[in-house]
Design a protein around this motif. Structure first.
Motif, short mmCIF file in Angstrom:
data_model
loop_
_atom_site.label_atom_id
_atom_site.label_comp_id
_atom_site.label_asym_id
_atom_site.label_seq_id
_atom_site.Cartn_x
_atom_site.Cartn_y
_atom_site.Cartn_z
N GLU A 177 -1.81 5.32 6.52
CA GLU A 177 -1.21 5.33 5.19
C GLU A 177 -2.14 4.68 4.16
OE1 GLU A 177 3.06 4.66 2.94
OE2 GLU A 177 2.84 3.97 4.97
N ASP A 178 -3.35 5.17 4.15
CA ASP A 178 -4.41 4.64 3.29
C ASP A 178 -4.48 5.46 2.00
OD1 ASP A 178 -6.76 3.84 2.07
OD2 ASP A 178 -7.97 3.95 3.90
N TRP A 179 -3.75 5.00 0.99
CA TRP A 179 -3.72 5.67 -0.32
C TRP A 179 -5.11 5.73 -0.94
CZ3 TRP A 179 0.11 8.34 -2.54
CH2 TRP A 179 1.42 8.14 -2.09
N PHE A 180 -5.84 4.65 -0.82
CA PHE A 180 -7.15 4.56 -1.46
C PHE A 180 -8.06 5.70 -1.00
CE2 PHE A 180 -11.52 3.06 -1.89
CZ PHE A 180 -11.53 2.70 -3.22
N THR A 181 -8.10 5.94 0.31
CA THR A 181 -8.95 7.01 0.83
C THR A 181 -8.48 8.37 0.35
OG1 THR A 181 -9.58 5.70 2.76
CG2 THR A 181 -9.81 8.08 2.95
N LEU A 182 -7.16 8.59 0.33
CA LEU A 182 -6.66 9.88 -0.17
C LEU A 182 -7.04 10.08 -1.63
CD1 LEU A 182 -3.15 10.56 1.41
CD2 LEU A 182 -5.40 11.38 2.11
#
Length: 139
Positions: A67-72
């Motif tokens: 759940e890595d928003w930054f990477t998305l």
């Protein structure tokens, strides 16, 4: 016979249900995968772009599991996806992520290896001596 890309993406997204991921996260993931999913790029002639999309697909899948928003968001930026719904939850997560990285870097810059590496020879010797004394006292 291979299922349609929509069916595959639906399976990919539904497999994320075991992870507590918000609808907006799944939506962002789907936007990315509609472009970079390996089944979507099979016939792509530009080998460089195809390999780049495979790498982005792998990163998106890893981001989904953590759940890595930054990477998305980063992948969306690379793909020039502009229609991203950024809500308060995303902003809070990104702020927390940035603060954690700042904290990690601050603790790194006060570590023995960092200080030693960035010191002159005289200070390096003093740091080595202090480090050895500290470690031998613990034994």
């Amino acid at each position: 016979i291979v299922a349609s890309i929509e069916d595959i993406l639906s399976e990919d997204i539904n497999s994320l249900d075991n992870v507590a991921i918000s609808k907006s996260f799944k939506s962002l993931y789907k936007k990315i995968m509609l472009i970079v999913h390996p089944d979507k790029i099979i016939g792509m002639k530009d080998e460089g772009t195809r390999l780049s999309y495979i790498r982005l697909s792998e990163r998106a899948n890893q981001a989904a599991t953590t759940e890595d928003w930054f990477t998305l968001f980063d992948i969306c930026n690379e793909l020039k996806i502009d229609d991203i719904d950024i809500n308060e939850e995303n902003i809070v997560w990104l702020k927390d992520y940035c603060e954690s990285k700042i904290s990690e870097s601050e603790s790194l810059t006060s570590s023995y290896p960092w200080v030693w590496f960035n010191s002159d020879e005289k200070t390096k010797h003093l740091i080595e001596k202090a480090f050895i004394e500290k470690k031998t006292k613990k034994v």
